[in-house]
Scaffold this motif. Structure first.
Motif, PDB file in Angstrom:
ATOM      1  N   PRO A 141      -4.604   7.628 -32.624  1.00 28.96           N
ATOM      2  CA  PRO A 141      -3.364   6.882 -32.882  1.00 28.96           C
ATOM      3  C   PRO A 141      -2.901   6.154 -31.626  1.00 28.96           C
ATOM      4  O   PRO A 141      -2.945   6.713 -30.527  1.00 28.96           O
ATOM      5  N   ALA A 142      -2.493   4.921 -31.795  1.00 31.76           N
ATOM      6  CA  ALA A 142      -2.018   4.152 -30.644  1.00 31.76           C
ATOM      7  C   ALA A 142      -0.794   4.801 -30.006  1.00 31.76           C
ATOM      8  O   ALA A 142      -0.569   4.671 -28.799  1.00 31.76           O
ATOM      9  N   SER A 143      -0.019   5.514 -30.812  1.00 31.28           N
ATOM     10  CA  SER A 143       1.177   6.176 -30.292  1.00 31.28           C
ATOM     11  C   SER A 143       0.837   7.216 -29.225  1.00 31.28           C
ATOM     12  O   SER A 143       1.655   7.510 -28.360  1.00 31.28           O
ATOM     13  N   ALA A 144      -0.408   7.745 -29.292  1.00 30.59           N
ATOM     14  CA  ALA A 144      -0.831   8.727 -28.293  1.00 30.59           C
ATOM     15  C   ALA A 144      -1.068   8.079 -26.935  1.00 30.59           C
ATOM     16  O   ALA A 144      -1.171   8.770 -25.917  1.00 30.59           O
ATOM     17  N   ALA A 145      -1.137   6.750 -26.900  1.00 30.92           N
ATOM     18  CA  ALA A 145      -1.413   6.036 -25.651  1.00 30.92           C
ATOM     19  C   ALA A 145      -0.147   5.529 -24.973  1.00 30.92           C
ATOM     20  O   ALA A 145      -0.232   4.966 -23.877  1.00 30.92           O
ATOM     21  N   ILE A 146       1.029   5.716 -25.585  1.00 33.04           N
ATOM     22  CA  ILE A 146       2.237   5.090 -25.052  1.00 33.04           C
ATOM     23  C   ILE A 146       2.552   5.585 -23.638  1.00 33.04           C
ATOM     24  O   ILE A 146       2.976   4.803 -22.776  1.00 33.04           O
ATOM     25  N   GLY A 147       2.325   6.877 -23.370  1.00 30.38           N
ATOM     26  CA  GLY A 147       2.543   7.393 -22.018  1.00 30.38           C
ATOM     27  C   GLY A 147       1.596   6.765 -21.011  1.00 30.38           C
ATOM     28  O   GLY A 147       1.989   6.421 -19.898  1.00 30.38           O
ATOM     29  N   ALA A 148       0.334   6.592 -21.439  1.00 32.52           N
ATOM     30  CA  ALA A 148      -0.662   5.971 -20.567  1.00 32.52           C
ATOM     31  C   ALA A 148      -0.344   4.501 -20.338  1.00 32.52           C
ATOM     32  O   ALA A 148      -0.550   3.968 -19.243  1.00 32.52           O
ATOM     33  N   LEU A 168       0.825  -1.204   0.000  1.00 32.40           N
ATOM     34  CA  LEU A 168       0.000   0.000   0.000  1.00 32.40           C
ATOM     35  C   LEU A 168       0.862   1.258   0.000  1.00 32.40           C
ATOM     36  O   LEU A 168       0.413   2.332  -0.399  1.00 32.40           O
ATOM     37  N   GLY A 169       2.112   1.109   0.421  1.00 33.28           N
ATOM     38  CA  GLY A 169       3.045   2.229   0.396  1.00 33.28           C
ATOM     39  C   GLY A 169       3.714   2.428  -0.954  1.00 33.28           C
ATOM     40  O   GLY A 169       4.486   3.374  -1.127  1.00 33.28           O
ATOM     41  N   GLY A 170       3.434   1.536  -1.906  1.00 42.66           N
ATOM     42  CA  GLY A 170       3.950   1.726  -3.261  1.00 42.66           C
ATOM     43  C   GLY A 170       4.790   0.596  -3.815  1.00 42.66           C
ATOM     44  O   GLY A 170       5.158   0.633  -4.997  1.00 42.66           O
ATOM     45  N   ALA A 171       5.105  -0.404  -3.016  1.00 38.76           N
ATOM     46  CA  ALA A 171       5.922  -1.515  -3.513  1.00 38.76           C
ATOM     47  C   ALA A 171       5.114  -2.392  -4.468  1.00 38.76           C
ATOM     48  O   ALA A 171       3.946  -2.694  -4.208  1.00 38.76           O
ATOM     49  N   GLN A 172       5.739  -2.786  -5.578  1.00 41.13           N
ATOM     50  CA  GLN A 172       5.105  -3.696  -6.529  1.00 41.13           C
ATOM     51  C   GLN A 172       5.519  -5.138  -6.276  1.00 41.13           C
ATOM     52  O   GLN A 172       4.699  -6.049  -6.373  1.00 41.13           O
ATOM     53  N   LEU A 197       1.482   0.452 -16.492  1.00 47.82           N
ATOM     54  CA  LEU A 197       2.431  -0.571 -16.055  1.00 47.82           C
ATOM     55  C   LEU A 197       2.898  -0.275 -14.634  1.00 47.82           C
ATOM     56  O   LEU A 197       2.968  -1.172 -13.794  1.00 47.82           O
ATOM     57  N   LEU A 198       3.192   0.984 -14.353  1.00 44.84           N
ATOM     58  CA  LEU A 198       3.621   1.377 -13.010  1.00 44.84           C
ATOM     59  C   LEU A 198       2.487   1.229 -12.004  1.00 44.84           C
ATOM     60  O   LEU A 198       2.707   0.837 -10.852  1.00 44.84           O
ATOM     61  N   ASP A 199       1.261   1.542 -12.447  1.00 39.60           N
ATOM     62  CA  ASP A 199       0.091   1.466 -11.558  1.00 39.60           C
ATOM     63  C   ASP A 199      -0.488   0.069 -11.474  1.00 39.60           C
ATOM     64  O   ASP A 199      -1.394  -0.174 -10.682  1.00 39.60           O
ATOM     65  N   GLN A 200      -0.011  -0.838 -12.346  1.00 35.87           N
ATOM     66  CA  GLN A 200      -0.533  -2.201 -12.448  1.00 35.87           C
ATOM     67  C   GLN A 200      -2.019  -2.195 -12.781  1.00 35.87           C
ATOM     68  O   GLN A 200      -2.819  -2.929 -12.201  1.00 35.87           O
ATOM     69  N   THR A 201      -2.366  -1.340 -13.767  1.00 37.55           N
ATOM     70  CA  THR A 201      -3.734  -1.256 -14.255  1.00 37.55           C
ATOM     71  C   THR A 201      -3.723  -1.466 -15.768  1.00 37.55           C
ATOM     72  O   THR A 201      -3.020  -2.330 -16.266  1.00 37.55           O
ATOM     73  N   SER A 202      -4.484  -0.664 -16.502  1.00 36.03           N
ATOM     74  CA  SER A 202      -4.592  -0.823 -17.941  1.00 36.03           C
ATOM     75  C   SER A 202      -5.113   0.469 -18.545  1.00 36.03           C
ATOM     76  O   SER A 202      -5.505   1.399 -17.826  1.00 36.03           O
ATOM     77  N   VAL A 203      -5.128   0.521 -19.882  1.00 35.35           N
ATOM     78  CA  VAL A 203      -5.644   1.684 -20.603  1.00 35.35           C
ATOM     79  C   VAL A 203      -6.954   1.276 -21.275  1.00 35.35           C
ATOM     80  O   VAL A 203      -6.977   0.362 -22.106  1.00 35.35           O
ATOM     81  N   ALA A 204      -8.036   1.934 -20.921  1.00 40.22           N
ATOM     82  CA  ALA A 204      -9.336   1.630 -21.501  1.00 40.22           C
ATOM     83  C   ALA A 204      -9.451   2.265 -22.883  1.00 40.22           C
ATOM     84  O   ALA A 204      -9.069   3.420 -23.081  1.00 40.22           O
ATOM     85  N   VAL A 205      -9.971   1.508 -23.838  1.00 38.61           N
ATOM     86  CA  VAL A 205     -10.257   2.027 -25.174  1.00 38.61           C
ATOM     87  C   VAL A 205     -11.759   2.273 -25.233  1.00 38.61           C
ATOM     88  O   VAL A 205     -12.558   1.339 -25.060  1.00 38.61           O
ATOM     89  N   VAL A 206     -12.145   3.522 -25.460  1.00 39.07           N
ATOM     90  CA  VAL A 206     -13.555   3.908 -25.420  1.00 39.07           C
ATOM     91  C   VAL A 206     -13.961   4.565 -26.731  1.00 39.07           C
ATOM     92  O   VAL A 206     -13.112   5.023 -27.508  1.00 39.07           O
TER      93      VAL A 206
END
Length: 395
Positions: A203-210, A122-126, A215-224
């Motif tokens: 463009p998918a390239s616009a999502a690279i930062g997300a 919870l303190g940030g360790a993966q 990856l750092l948040d251990q989540t995902s990028v929603a495509v809407v």
């Protein structure tokens, strides 16, 4: 009873866990890539001492300084300079892939309690790096040349524990937390509206930062779509089952087409041709050459016949990395993921969402309203906070 459960030591969670494969921090990106393509796991630990030459180390300052996965390599190759010359980019030290965020990987002792581990996560360790002792450790120390990629330090090997491991352990004794597991995720207030999204035609390239942030948040990028309806996702867990040439697809395709490209079963042949054509148009000859070489070396999809290739003159689709390489379905190996999003309803119970996430080997579940609009996301981290607060309330 629940408090007693969390007094368990981490050694209880390490039973049956495989020893970490490791790389020295002086290794190159290309060497990390080779390990990722041949390993049973989708990530590899990076250490600040050289196990490559000896296979074991007795130095007190030998530490795991991070981990890398295929998504790190893909995001790295998506940088402008690296798209022009991926061969040069792969010669850089693996340290260029490590995030500049302290505390993502932490060393802990086997005697560390489960409660302490939850607080660290919870303190940030993966990942929590835990020493283990196996029957093979002594043999590997004496015959280190047989297993140079396994980290051995003072006769001990290491494994790591993740959010998923802890959630699995809590689920095995979920009845001790009654009535908490039966409550809806809505009533528990763990649906986060802070989601990473991209529009289907963008463009998918616009999502690279997300993608990197997810990856750092251990989540995902929603495509809407334009109305906010969830169509699919660009998930690090899916990308981790691909190979580094997905960077070419990210640079040339829309987000919607990228979902089809990374879906399990291999990229469609028409999208492979589109990627190749657009790389030529943008004069990204280095990435085009790398893509072509990877396809010729990695094998081709069985969905297209040789006669089709001869008649069209187009290369056949490469198999995804997880199918091209022999990968065991060990405890740590992830199943090949599709680009379809894993979803639940705000009224879904906590235990149902836990089971849903674990069964799909992800750290999150998307939450959808009745009209299919995206309500938010629930993560393992959110779930752990609920269990932690429950324990504080009954203590």
């Amino acid at each position: 009873m629940a408090v007693r459960l969390l007094s368990h030591e981490l050694s209880d969670l390490c039973l049956g866990k495989p020893a970490l494969r490791s790389l020295s921090i002086t290794s190159t990106v290309a060497e990390a890539l080779e390990v990722l393509k041949t390993s049973d796991d989708n990530s590899v630990s990076v250490w600040n001492c050289d196990h490559k030459a000896a296979g074991f180390c007795d130095e007190d300052d030998c530490r795991c300084v991070g981990k890398v996965c295929m998504v790190d390599v893909i995001c790295y190759l998506c940088k402008d300079d690296n798209l022009v010359s991926p061969s040069l980019a792969l010669k850089e030290p693996v340290s260029v892939l490590l995030p500049k965020i302290p505390g993502l990987v932490l060393h802990v002792e086997p005697s560390c309690s489960l409660l302490e581990a939850i607080d660290l996560i919870l303190g940030g360790a993966q990942n929590l790096v835990v020493p283990i002792k196996t029957k093979l450790s002594h043999k590997r120390k004496q015959h280190h040349k047989t297993a140079p990629a396994v980290t051995i330090h003072k006769g001990r090997e290491f494994c790591w524990l993740t959010q998923e491991d802890i959630i699995r352990f809590l689920l095995s004794s979920i009845g001790l937390f009654s009535p908490l597991p039966a409550l809806s995720i809505d009533s528990l207030g763990i649906i986060s509206s802070e989601t990473l999204t991209i529009e289907y035609h963008s463009p998918a390239s616009a999502a690279i930062g997300a993608v990197y942030q997810s990856l750092l948040d251990q989540t995902s990028v929603a495509v809407v779509d334009s109305e906010g309806t969830l169509i699919g996702e660009i998930s690090p867990f899916t990308l981790a089952c691909c190979d580094e040439t997905v960077a070419a697809a990210i640079e040339t395709l829309s987000s919607g087409d990228l979902m089809a490209y990374i879906d399990c079963g291999g990229p469609p042949e028409d999208l492979v041709r589109v990627v190749s054509t657009r790389l030529k148009e943008r004069k990204l000859n280095g990435m085009l050459e790398h893509l072509t070489m990877s396809m010729s070396c990695g094998g081709f999809s069985s969905s297209s016949s040789s006669s089709d290739e001869e008649s069209t003159g187009a290369p056949m689709s490469p198999l995804p990395r997880s199918l091209r390489h022999s990968r065991s379905m060990s405890y740590s190996a992830r199943m090949v993921r599709r680009a379809e999003a894993i979803v639940c309803h705000p009224k879904s119970s906590l235990v149902a969402v836990m089971i849903q996430a674990i069964s799909h080997r992800v750290n999150y579940v998307w939450v959808m309203e009745d009209d299919c609009s995206l309500a938010g996301i629930v993560t393992f981290s959110d779930m752990l906070k609920v269990f932690r607060e429950h324990l504080e309330a009954i203590a």
